[in-house]
Scaffold this active site. Sequence first.
Site, short mmCIF file in Angstrom:
data_model
loop_
_atom_site.label_atom_id
_atom_site.label_comp_id
_atom_site.label_asym_id
_atom_site.label_seq_id
_atom_site.Cartn_x
_atom_site.Cartn_y
_atom_site.Cartn_z
N ALA A 70 0.85 -1.20 0.00
CA ALA A 70 0.00 0.00 0.00
C ALA A 70 0.87 1.23 0.00
O ALA A 70 1.91 1.27 0.66
CB ALA A 70 -0.90 0.02 1.22
N ASP A 71 0.45 2.23 -0.77
CA ASP A 71 1.08 3.53 -0.66
C ASP A 71 0.50 4.27 0.53
O ASP A 71 1.22 4.93 1.28
CB ASP A 71 0.84 4.36 -1.93
CG ASP A 71 1.79 3.95 -3.01
OD1 ASP A 71 1.42 3.07 -3.82
OD2 ASP A 71 2.91 4.48 -3.04
N ARG A 72 -0.80 4.15 0.68
CA ARG A 72 -1.47 4.86 1.75
C ARG A 72 -2.83 4.20 2.01
O ARG A 72 -3.51 3.79 1.07
CB ARG A 72 -1.68 6.32 1.32
CG ARG A 72 -1.68 7.27 2.48
CD ARG A 72 -1.76 8.68 2.00
NE ARG A 72 -0.45 9.22 1.58
CZ ARG A 72 -0.26 10.54 1.42
NH1 ARG A 72 -1.26 11.38 1.60
NH2 ARG A 72 0.92 10.99 1.05
N ALA B 161 -4.71 3.11 -1.39
CA ALA B 161 -4.03 3.52 -2.62
C ALA B 161 -2.81 2.63 -2.80
O ALA B 161 -2.01 2.48 -1.88
CB ALA B 161 -3.59 4.98 -2.52
N ASN B 162 -2.70 2.02 -3.98
CA ASN B 162 -1.53 1.20 -4.26
C ASN B 162 -1.30 1.22 -5.77
O ASN B 162 -2.10 1.76 -6.54
CB ASN B 162 -1.73 -0.23 -3.73
CG ASN B 162 -0.45 -1.05 -3.78
OD1 ASN B 162 0.62 -0.57 -3.40
ND2 ASN B 162 -0.54 -2.26 -4.28
#
Lengths: 351, 351
Positions: free
Chosen positions: B245-247, B255-256
């Site tokens: 995951a980015d966030r 968000a990925n």
Amino acid sequence: MSLESIKYKRGYLEVLDQLLLPLQTKYVKIEGVEDGWKVINKMQVRGAPAIAIIGCLSLAIELLNDNSSDKKVMRQEIEGKLNYLVSARPTAVNIKLAADELISLANTLSADETVTSEEFKERFISSIEGMLSKDIEDNKAIGRYGCEAILKNIEGDGQVRVLTHCNTGSLATAEYGTALGVIRSLHAAKRLEHVFCTETRPYNQGARLTAFELVHEKIPATLIVDSMVAALMHVRNIGAVVVGADRVAANGDTANKIGTYQIAIVAKYHNVPFYVAAPFTSIDMQIPSGEHIKIEERPDKEMTHIGDRRIAAPGINCWNPSFDITPASLITGIITEKGVFLPSMLSTLFA
Amino acid sequence: MSLESIKYKRGYLEVLDQLLLPLQTKYVKIEGVEDGWKVINKMQVRGAPAIAIIGCLSLAIELLNDNSSDKKVMRQEIEGKLNYLVSARPTAVNIKLAADELISLANTLSADETVTSEEFKERFISSIEGMLSKDIEDNKAIGRYGCEAILKNIEGDGQVRVLTHCNTGSLATAEYGTALGVIRSLHAAKRLEHVFCTETRPYNQGARLTAFELVHEKIPATLIVDSMVAALMHVRNIGAVVVGADRVAANGDTANKIGTYQIAIVAKYHNVPFYVAAPFTSIDMQIPSGEHIKIEERPDKEMTHIGDRRIAAPGINCWNPSFDITPASLITGIITEKGVFLPSMLSTLFA
């Protein structure tokens, strides 16, 4: 006007060399079956309908220059040459079907004593030329029916955004295309707002060929990679997906380029209608369902290399099926030259 | 043993040059912040956690050789150098957070009159070294928790087939990895039958980096292109998907890397559990939902070219979002170093 992938007039044949696309547009002259065999075998042409037509047209070219007046010899030569052409790409089913039909025609004409050798030749060549014009006509009918079906869901005279996968255009057929033919029809009717085409890994038919056709014809288009379909459907209002088919089973399950099944699932999740566009001959009532279709696996190198450049880590195993099966339950309609059918209607249609 | 992407001992730092992977394995020596800035800016290292750690370690190297004995000057230099390092990749959030924390530590140490300049330096460097070991420990904890969660669904002591996307391994973190850490844990526990990794177009992190790590560690693995996930799930029994995951937003939306959302939809359709593995710091309670995360769009060239070779038709437009949002409803669990949580549990957890 559609990109011309086949330039034919009686006695003259040139085909667009797809191996050089999208960077070079160059035609290869075909002077007989040997040239025909070569362009098919080297994959300078691709797409099952295009292969069948180009193979048969190369025979028409050769026959025209053949001065033989012995019908029996002609019949024998035709059979041998058609079998030779089929051997150029043994898995392409359309050229096999076309060859069987033409061999049977040659047998009939040869056996019919009222037919002279000149008439034999003329009728045989005309029959091949008929395949070319029928393919174009059928594709235009597919285009019209598909356009109608997609626009039914669009309010008023609004425009629609469409997504397609792989290449099903002029470069895969005699001209015009199946799924891309539907998109051409929408564009001609000024009802296409935009088309999104997938890259179509690993062989990149979308990025190389579909994108090339769309740029060539100035159809408003955007390329995405195969994994962006869901994100696209989330942020843009996509009115329909339209793809081609390698084969449709009796229950409507459809074999098409790898990735089609995934797009169909994603379309269902976003409530986007999902259409398959294919000539009626792609429907094979001998195959009860998709589970009976054998999936060809292609060489790893298609995935690990771009040309001679290695793009994947050395030593990694690959799985490279060339197509997948989309279950009938995910298909909104099958667009053919005879109309648009629910997958479940096929069996009644043929009964 | 995991691939070593960072080789560090006090006063000595080397990082693996990822631009040369998978064809060459070469380390770059880092002698100070200028070298650190360069490897980050040139993308020789990538992955938000790795960028933060390498940036800060480059400062530790430089400080050790700094003979300054004036704490005020040191504090000032630290702040300037950290801001300089952050500027190497302004969108990478972890290095910004780490810099803020270290600046605040420098302020405290500088203001505390009981701390000598030698102690200042020692405590500051130790704090950076702590980031490195904490990242590895956290990833190992993520691996253990993820392994447990995935094996809960597996009968007896059977093995599991897992799918992952993009690169979340040693090459994106200090070592071990997040999603790939979970896969390493499964493999170490002899419970991993096979891992499938996606190519991850357009930047091919899966084909280049994940495949490289898997081959390096002899983990049984197969590469697929991004559009094959659905076909794979249809023909093979996949026990779980695990991605990074980015966030993560407060409601669990994640968000990925682009393509994650599509895989999640396809996993849901096939009833395959879908896990996100990420350090707790990736959860941002300031962001109520995925709709509030801005999607970065990357240059067309990533899609149209491989190196300098053009692979897409000239003139075609591209859409190239670098990541997408997977809604919480498609996520089975979020694996962190503190345990595995349902997306809906996050708000209670932080309350």
